[in-house]
Design a protein around this motif. Structure first.
Motif, PDB file in Angstrom:
ATOM      1  N   SER A 140      -6.513  -1.669  -4.517  1.00  0.00           N
ATOM      2  CA  SER A 140      -7.114  -1.522  -3.190  1.00  0.00           C
ATOM      3  C   SER A 140      -8.235  -2.533  -2.977  1.00  0.00           C
ATOM      4  CB  SER A 140      -7.648  -0.093  -2.994  1.00  0.00           C
ATOM      5  OG  SER A 140      -8.646   0.216  -3.944  1.00  0.00           O
ATOM      6  N   ARG A 159      -8.526   2.827   7.458  1.00  0.00           N
ATOM      7  CA  ARG A 159      -8.230   1.586   6.737  1.00  0.00           C
ATOM      8  C   ARG A 159      -7.210   0.737   7.498  1.00  0.00           C
ATOM      9  NH1 ARG A 159      -9.830  -1.435   1.987  1.00  0.00           N
ATOM     10  NH2 ARG A 159      -7.992  -2.242   0.937  1.00  0.00           N
ATOM     11  N   ASN A 166     -15.137   1.170  -5.244  1.00  0.00           N
ATOM     12  CA  ASN A 166     -14.232   2.310  -5.108  1.00  0.00           C
ATOM     13  C   ASN A 166     -15.013   3.621  -5.075  1.00  0.00           C
ATOM     14  OD1 ASN A 166     -11.376   1.058  -5.485  1.00  0.00           O
ATOM     15  ND2 ASN A 166     -12.595   0.137  -7.097  1.00  0.00           N
ATOM     16  N   SER A 216       0.823  -1.207   0.000  1.00  0.00           N
ATOM     17  CA  SER A 216       0.000   0.000   0.000  1.00  0.00           C
ATOM     18  C   SER A 216       0.860   1.260   0.000  1.00  0.00           C
ATOM     19  CB  SER A 216      -0.926  -0.002   1.225  1.00  0.00           C
ATOM     20  OG  SER A 216      -1.799  -1.109   1.188  1.00  0.00           O
ATOM     21  N   THR A 222      -5.607   4.725  -2.345  1.00  0.00           N
ATOM     22  CA  THR A 222      -4.901   3.603  -1.724  1.00  0.00           C
ATOM     23  C   THR A 222      -5.791   2.882  -0.725  1.00  0.00           C
ATOM     24  OG1 THR A 222      -2.784   4.747  -1.959  1.00  0.00           O
ATOM     25  CG2 THR A 222      -2.862   2.935  -0.385  1.00  0.00           C
ATOM     26  N   THR A 223      -6.619   3.621  -0.031  1.00  0.00           N
ATOM     27  CA  THR A 223      -7.457   3.046   1.025  1.00  0.00           C
ATOM     28  C   THR A 223      -8.824   2.605   0.518  1.00  0.00           C
ATOM     29  OG1 THR A 223      -8.247   5.259   1.618  1.00  0.00           O
ATOM     30  CG2 THR A 223      -6.333   4.409   2.815  1.00  0.00           C
ATOM     31  N   ASN A 224      -9.037   2.607  -0.807  1.00  0.00           N
ATOM     32  CA  ASN A 224     -10.314   2.211  -1.397  1.00  0.00           C
ATOM     33  C   ASN A 224     -11.431   3.192  -1.043  1.00  0.00           C
ATOM     34  OD1 ASN A 224     -12.857  -0.154  -1.458  1.00  0.00           O
ATOM     35  ND2 ASN A 224     -11.406  -0.030  -3.122  1.00  0.00           N
ATOM     36  N   HIS A 273      -5.327   1.781  -9.166  1.00  0.00           N
ATOM     37  CA  HIS A 273      -5.520   1.696  -7.723  1.00  0.00           C
ATOM     38  C   HIS A 273      -6.881   1.125  -7.369  1.00  0.00           C
ATOM     39  CE1 HIS A 273      -2.373   3.826  -5.155  1.00  0.00           C
ATOM     40  NE2 HIS A 273      -2.773   2.764  -4.501  1.00  0.00           N
TER      41      HIS A 273
END
Length: 587
Positions: free
Chosen positions: A144, A516, A248, A74, A114-116, A140
């Protein structure tokens, strides 16, 4: 509310439940290395990836090593996304010659994808180049989502295994989730969306003549005449597919799925909603199959469906009744009048599909929207907010929804054990102090971040309050929703908060990061501890986790722990706004 509307809602949930078993069985086959119809194409690609990267997919990992691998991956992809955004002005596939993204916004966006979460504090079509949209953001969406899927598989293995020190291999799970699940379904969905008119090209924006010239007043007070309009386009369908499938939510355009280039028809709207719930529903069946208790998977799916229906019903009811302060207007449904509250909604979707979409996207931590939640009635807006505040476990994000729900399952089983005065057991494994401590840590991190940042923001007039479009309880709702959406990795917004400021870019980025990764650590600790336990035979005092009674208990625990934690602040926000609206006051 109309019969036609309820039939559309019934058709949607029927499609989700019908697809849950085949999708879940396929996911089980993928992660248990059974033969699938895609093996001849994807197995060679998988072997090449392992060989090039030097990864041994047979190497099992302890939960700490598994978590470390996820964090390293990540961090690397976050840095890549940040660099691409900052350098996009000198990179190719930038026909509009957009400059590099400002540092605080680039940081916020990199953390977001990155953290969805896919929270967007910017207007995509005027900020991100085609290369950034494809290489930094769309990729991404795969990574993610695949990471969330991998973490769910790790938790399921922790439940299924006995006296094991390991819970799988992160790199194997990440690769399998991407190649066998996310990529092929996204390709099919992209083609279906293109057939409905979703745009997919690399052309520069078109400039067209307006039918009527417009006079606009600038911030300096000067007026000018506008005769042309720029029509944004780009590789939309490919990003739209994984945006929905991977829960997402980040739109190619600022209007997200309300934009006709992202969501042009009723069919595309149905497909996008179905894609949001497809994998979270299937993962419940995967859980039941992998732990050898299929009814347990259906019991969890039943709890999710009941909570989804309650939220959908409330939103649909609230929006159908509209604003009681609007008088002398025909609010009845007819061939010429949609009825209810149409503010912030697309005519092509109407109240039914907007209310349904709002419930689906906030249940599943997706964040895509086809209407503006800020324009909902207070009770209509309360439901999307509450869906997030429950912890994004009503279906939830890909993987994240399942492991979040399993934390509640551990807590529900513990409470059931206390009620009968026995050591709680979950599928043959005793739930002990460490498991409950980690579960409570997981559940306490969430409200601490949301309420902490929201409290600081409302006490800072020049930073937190200056971005509000509304004040009073509605303004509080805008701030609360923003931090709930960020921490819950949802990404949708009330749309009344101007979040592209240094304060909100940095604090929302921190909320997304901790929402996250801080919650993943205790979850993996539970998985590792469960994997190490022995399995004890069921007895007369064992609480069954495959019955409707368990489903009811699980729903009760979610509502008590999730909803009541936030009831005081909700009473000052949407609930108070509703009461004041009934008394004749608006914000």
């Amino acid at each position: 509310m109309t019969l036609n509307g309820w039939l559309q809602i019934a058709l949607f949930i029927a499609a989700v439940l019908l697809l849950a078993k085949p999708v879940g069985s396929y996911i089980t086959a993928v992660f248990e290395r059974r033969k699938t119809f895609l093996d001849p194409i994807l197995a060679p690609c998988e072997r090449i990836l392992y060989r090039v990267s030097g990864i041994n997919p047979e190497e099992e990992m302890h939960w700490t090593k598994y978590g470390l691998a996820m964090l390293v991956f990540s961090a690397a992809t976050l840095l890549l996304t940040y660099v691409i955004q900052r350098a996009q002005g000198i990179l190719p596939w930038n026909p509009q010659h957009l400059h590099g993204v400002e540092s605080s916004l680039a940081w916020n966006t990199a953390i977001s994808f990155t953290t969805n979460t896919n929270w967007q504090s910017y207007t995509p079509e005027t900020t991100m180049s085609y290369l950034t949209q494809m290489l930094a953001l769309a990729t991404h969406n795969f990574w993610s989502a695949a990471a969330g899927l991998a973490l769910a598989m790790a938790f399921v293995r922790g439940i299924a295994r006995k006296e094991s020190k390991t819970i799988g291999n992160f790199w194997f799970d990440l690769t399998r989730g991407t190649l066998w699940i996310l990529l092929p379904i996204s390709v099919v969905l992209s083609l279906l969306l293109i057939s409905q008119g979703v745009v997919q090209n690399l052309k520069p924006y078109d400039t067209v003549k307006l039918v009527e010239t417009q006079t606009v007043t600038g911030s300096d007070g000067k007026t000018s005449t506008v005769t042309t309009q720029s029509i944004a386009q780009g590789p939309v369908a490919s990003q739209e597919a994984i945006k929905m499938l991977g829960t997402n939510g980040g739109g190619f355009f600022n209007a997200n799925s309300a934009h006709p280039f992202e969501n042009p028809t009723a069919i595309s709207n149905f497909l996008e909603m179905l894609a949001i719930f497809l994998l979270p529903a299937g993962l419940c069946i995967t859980l039941g199959q992998m732990v050898k208790a299929p009814k347990h998977g259906w019991a969890i799916l039943g709890a999710m469906t009941v909570l989804w229906f309650a939220g959908t019903f409330t939103t649909y009811w609230a929006e159908s009744h509209g604003n009681p302060l609007i008088h002398n207007v025909d609010a009845k449904v007819s061939q010429l009048q949609p009825g209810g509250n149409m503010e912030g909604k697309e005519v092509r979707f109407g109240i039914t599909n907007t209310a349904l979409f709002a419930a689906v996207t906030t249940d599943a931590s997706c964040g895509a929207v086809n209407g503006m939640h800020d324009s909902f009635t207070p009770l209509g807006g309360l439901v999307p907010m509450t869906n997030i505040l429950l912890g994004e476990v009503v279906f939830g994000g890909v993987g994240a929804g399942l492991y979040g729900m399993l934390v509640f399952v551990v807590l529900a089983v513990f409470i059931a054990g206390l009620m009968v005065g026995r050591t709680p057991e979950y599928l043959g494994k005793k739930i002990e102090a460490f498991d409950v401590q980690m579960a409570m840590l997981y559940l306490l991190i969430f409200p601490l971040i949301i309420l902490g940042f929201a409290a600081v923001s409302v006490l800072m007039p020049n930073m937190g309050l200056s971005s509000l479009a509304n004040h009073g309880p509605h303004g509080l709702s805008e701030i609360l929703y923003a931090y709930a959406s960020a921490t819950g990795n949802n990404g949708s917004a009330f749309a009344g908060l101007s979040a592209n400021t240094h304060w909100y870019n940095y604090t929302l980025g921190i909320a997304m990061f901790f929402g996250r990764f801080m919650m993943i650590i205790p979850m993996l600790a539970i998985a590792g501890n469960l994997a190490n336990k022995k399995i004890v035979p069921a007895s007369s005092g064992t609480f069954p986790v495959t019955t409707p009674l368990f489903t009811i208990l699980l729903i009760g625990v979610i509502l008590i722990v999730g909803a009541l934690t936030f009831f005081p602040v909700l009473s000052l926000g949407p609930i108070l706004e509703h009461l004041l609206m009934r008394a004749g006051q608006l914000f």
